[in-house]
Motif scaffolding. Structure first.
Motif, PDB file in Angstrom:
ATOM      1  N   VAL A  32     -10.295  -8.965   5.406  1.00  0.00           N
ATOM      2  CA  VAL A  32     -10.519  -7.984   4.339  1.00  0.00           C
ATOM      3  C   VAL A  32     -11.754  -7.138   4.638  1.00  0.00           C
ATOM      4  N   LEU A  33     -12.738  -7.747   5.296  1.00  0.00           N
ATOM      5  CA  LEU A  33     -13.961  -7.011   5.627  1.00  0.00           C
ATOM      6  C   LEU A  33     -13.755  -6.099   6.826  1.00  0.00           C
ATOM      7  N   GLU A  34     -12.743  -6.412   7.629  1.00  0.00           N
ATOM      8  CA  GLU A  34     -12.547  -5.696   8.893  1.00  0.00           C
ATOM      9  C   GLU A  34     -11.467  -4.624   8.826  1.00  0.00           C
ATOM     10  N   GLN A  35     -10.592  -4.691   7.822  1.00  0.00           N
ATOM     11  CA  GLN A  35      -9.465  -3.771   7.776  1.00  0.00           C
ATOM     12  C   GLN A  35      -9.455  -2.944   6.496  1.00  0.00           C
ATOM     13  N   THR A  36      -8.923  -1.748   6.595  1.00  0.00           N
ATOM     14  CA  THR A  36      -8.704  -0.925   5.417  1.00  0.00           C
ATOM     15  C   THR A  36      -7.524  -1.500   4.636  1.00  0.00           C
ATOM     16  N   ILE A  37      -7.298  -0.997   3.451  1.00  0.00           N
ATOM     17  CA  ILE A  37      -6.188  -1.501   2.635  1.00  0.00           C
ATOM     18  C   ILE A  37      -4.851  -1.225   3.321  1.00  0.00           C
ATOM     19  N   SER A  38      -4.740  -0.095   4.003  1.00  0.00           N
ATOM     20  CA  SER A  38      -3.496   0.220   4.716  1.00  0.00           C
ATOM     21  C   SER A  38      -3.279  -0.722   5.881  1.00  0.00           C
ATOM     22  N   GLU A  39      -4.351  -1.010   6.614  1.00  0.00           N
ATOM     23  CA  GLU A  39      -4.249  -1.928   7.750  1.00  0.00           C
ATOM     24  C   GLU A  39      -3.898  -3.339   7.285  1.00  0.00           C
ATOM     25  N   LEU A  40      -4.491  -3.763   6.165  1.00  0.00           N
ATOM     26  CA  LEU A  40      -4.173  -5.093   5.642  1.00  0.00           C
ATOM     27  C   LEU A  40      -2.711  -5.159   5.208  1.00  0.00           C
ATOM     28  N   ALA A  41      -2.246  -4.116   4.551  1.00  0.00           N
ATOM     29  CA  ALA A  41      -0.843  -4.083   4.135  1.00  0.00           C
ATOM     30  C   ALA A  41       0.077  -4.223   5.347  1.00  0.00           C
ATOM     31  N   ASP A  42      -0.240  -3.539   6.438  1.00  0.00           N
ATOM     32  CA  ASP A  42       0.559  -3.653   7.668  1.00  0.00           C
ATOM     33  C   ASP A  42       0.498  -5.072   8.224  1.00  0.00           C
ATOM     34  N   SER A  43      -0.700  -5.657   8.213  1.00  0.00           N
ATOM     35  CA  SER A  43      -0.874  -7.023   8.743  1.00  0.00           C
ATOM     36  C   SER A  43      -0.069  -8.035   7.936  1.00  0.00           C
ATOM     37  N   CYS A  44       0.129  -7.751   6.650  1.00  0.00           N
ATOM     38  CA  CYS A  44       0.840  -8.675   5.767  1.00  0.00           C
ATOM     39  C   CYS A  44       2.333  -8.350   5.653  1.00  0.00           C
ATOM     40  N   GLY A  45       2.743  -7.255   6.304  1.00  0.00           N
ATOM     41  CA  GLY A  45       4.143  -6.855   6.218  1.00  0.00           C
ATOM     42  C   GLY A  45       4.537  -6.433   4.827  1.00  0.00           C
ATOM     43  N   THR A  46       3.618  -5.743   4.131  1.00  0.00           N
ATOM     44  CA  THR A  46       3.901  -5.312   2.768  1.00  0.00           C
ATOM     45  C   THR A  46       3.351  -3.907   2.554  1.00  0.00           C
ATOM     46  N   SER A  47       3.274  -3.471   1.316  1.00  0.00           N
ATOM     47  CA  SER A  47       2.836  -2.120   0.994  1.00  0.00           C
ATOM     48  C   SER A  47       1.429  -2.112   0.411  1.00  0.00           C
ATOM     49  N   VAL A  48       0.809  -0.936   0.426  1.00  0.00           N
ATOM     50  CA  VAL A  48      -0.503  -0.772  -0.203  1.00  0.00           C
ATOM     51  C   VAL A  48      -0.416  -1.101  -1.691  1.00  0.00           C
ATOM     52  N   ALA A  49       0.684  -0.695  -2.323  1.00  0.00           N
ATOM     53  CA  ALA A  49       0.864  -0.972  -3.757  1.00  0.00           C
ATOM     54  C   ALA A  49       0.858  -2.477  -4.045  1.00  0.00           C
ATOM     55  N   SER A  50       1.449  -3.266  -3.143  1.00  0.00           N
ATOM     56  CA  SER A  50       1.461  -4.722  -3.340  1.00  0.00           C
ATOM     57  C   SER A  50       0.057  -5.297  -3.214  1.00  0.00           C
TER      58      SER A  50
END
Length: 283
Positions: A32-50
């Motif tokens: 969470v400290l290293e990635q933007t919300i968009s990058e985290l969403a990609d890492s989790c296989g989900t959307s920014v909204a989720s």
């Protein structure tokens, strides 16, 4: 409660997409400290909204607050346990016995600290007073939670309290149904979702008993079935045969509850402990 423990306690509220976010953060909290919300969403296989919905379920305004909360929490944990230990990391096959022991010990220390510091002491005082005055004390849990119930039973029995440890669901429901006036019924379940334990408290409550939940989920069915709720905080390892860290957190509550009850009749308690020790350790 720490943000990582809040995530652990909120699993039942998450959709499948949010559960993927929870799993990634649980295993790699620094992501969470290293990635933007968009990058985290990609890492989790989900959307920014989720990810945003995930933050709001936790009571946070958004990703920025999640990042700030995790940064603060991880900084405190690094100061307490050292930078080399990542508390969110799972026990790995490559870990040495020393590394596994360090991870578990640190999680257990943290669980006790978060549990005791986050206790509702008003609720604890009311439960202590009720147990002290109870005509009958019923204790019930399933699986590993029964070991915690057994520990409290052992302690209360040693000081002469009328406590009953119920091992079978039918036995527990019968005892709950036939609760005389002045009964206190305590149900133990870290998840708070164990159906047999929830029914035990439901029946006891309908019969007029004071019901108490010892759980790690304050919004769980067990908590809703209880008049009073004592909440433990724990980040459990998935590599386990039964409760490990959560068991330690609940045992911390048991010890606090017992000491509160014992102190209500201090001289009587000391005398009972001395006499029972003498009979079990004859000279």
């Amino acid at each position: 409660m720490g943000i990582q423990s809040t995530i652990e306690a909120s699993v039942d509220k998450f959709t499948p997409a949010m559960q993927r976010v929870a799993t990634v953060i649980r295993d790699q909290p620094r992501i969470v400290l290293e990635q933007t919300i968009s990058e985290l969403a990609d890492s989790c296989g989900t959307s920014v909204a989720s990810v945003v919905r995930f933050c709001r379920v936790l009571g946070l305004s958004g990703y920025a607050q999640l990042r700030m909360s995790l940064a603060t929490e991880l900084g405190k944990e690094a100061a307490q346990f050292g930078n080399d230990l990542i508390l969110g990391a799972e026990i790995a096959q490559s870990d040495t016995l020393q590394e596994m022991a360090s991870k578990v010990a640190s999680l257990e220390i943290l669980a006790i600290d978060e549990t005791v510091s986050g206790l509702d002491y008003g609720a604890l005082e009311r439960v202590v007073a009720a147990v002290d005055q109870a005509e009958r004390i019923l204790l019930f849990g399933i699986g590993a939670s029964q070991f915690v119930a057994q520990d409290l039973h052992h302690k209360l029995f040693r000081i002469g309290r009328n406590a009953f440890l119920l091992a079978d669901p039918h036995e527990a429901w019968t005892a709950a149904l036939l609760s005389p006036a002045g009964t206190v019924a305590l149900g133990f379940s870290h998840s708070g979702a164990t159906a047999d334990t929830v029914r035990f408290l439901d029946i006891a409550r309908q019969a007029g008993a004071l019901t108490v939940a010892l759980t790690g989920s304050p919004d769980s069915p067990l908590a809703q079935a209880a008049d009073e709720c004592l909440v433990s905080r724990a980040r459990e390892s998935r590599l386990r045969a039964g409760a490990m860290v959560s068991r330690i957190a609940q045992l911390a509550i048991v010890d606090c509850l017992f000491l509160g009850v014992a102190s209500q009749r201090y001289e009587q308690t000391v005398d009972a402990l001395r006499r029972t020790r003498d009979v079990t350790h004859p000279k």
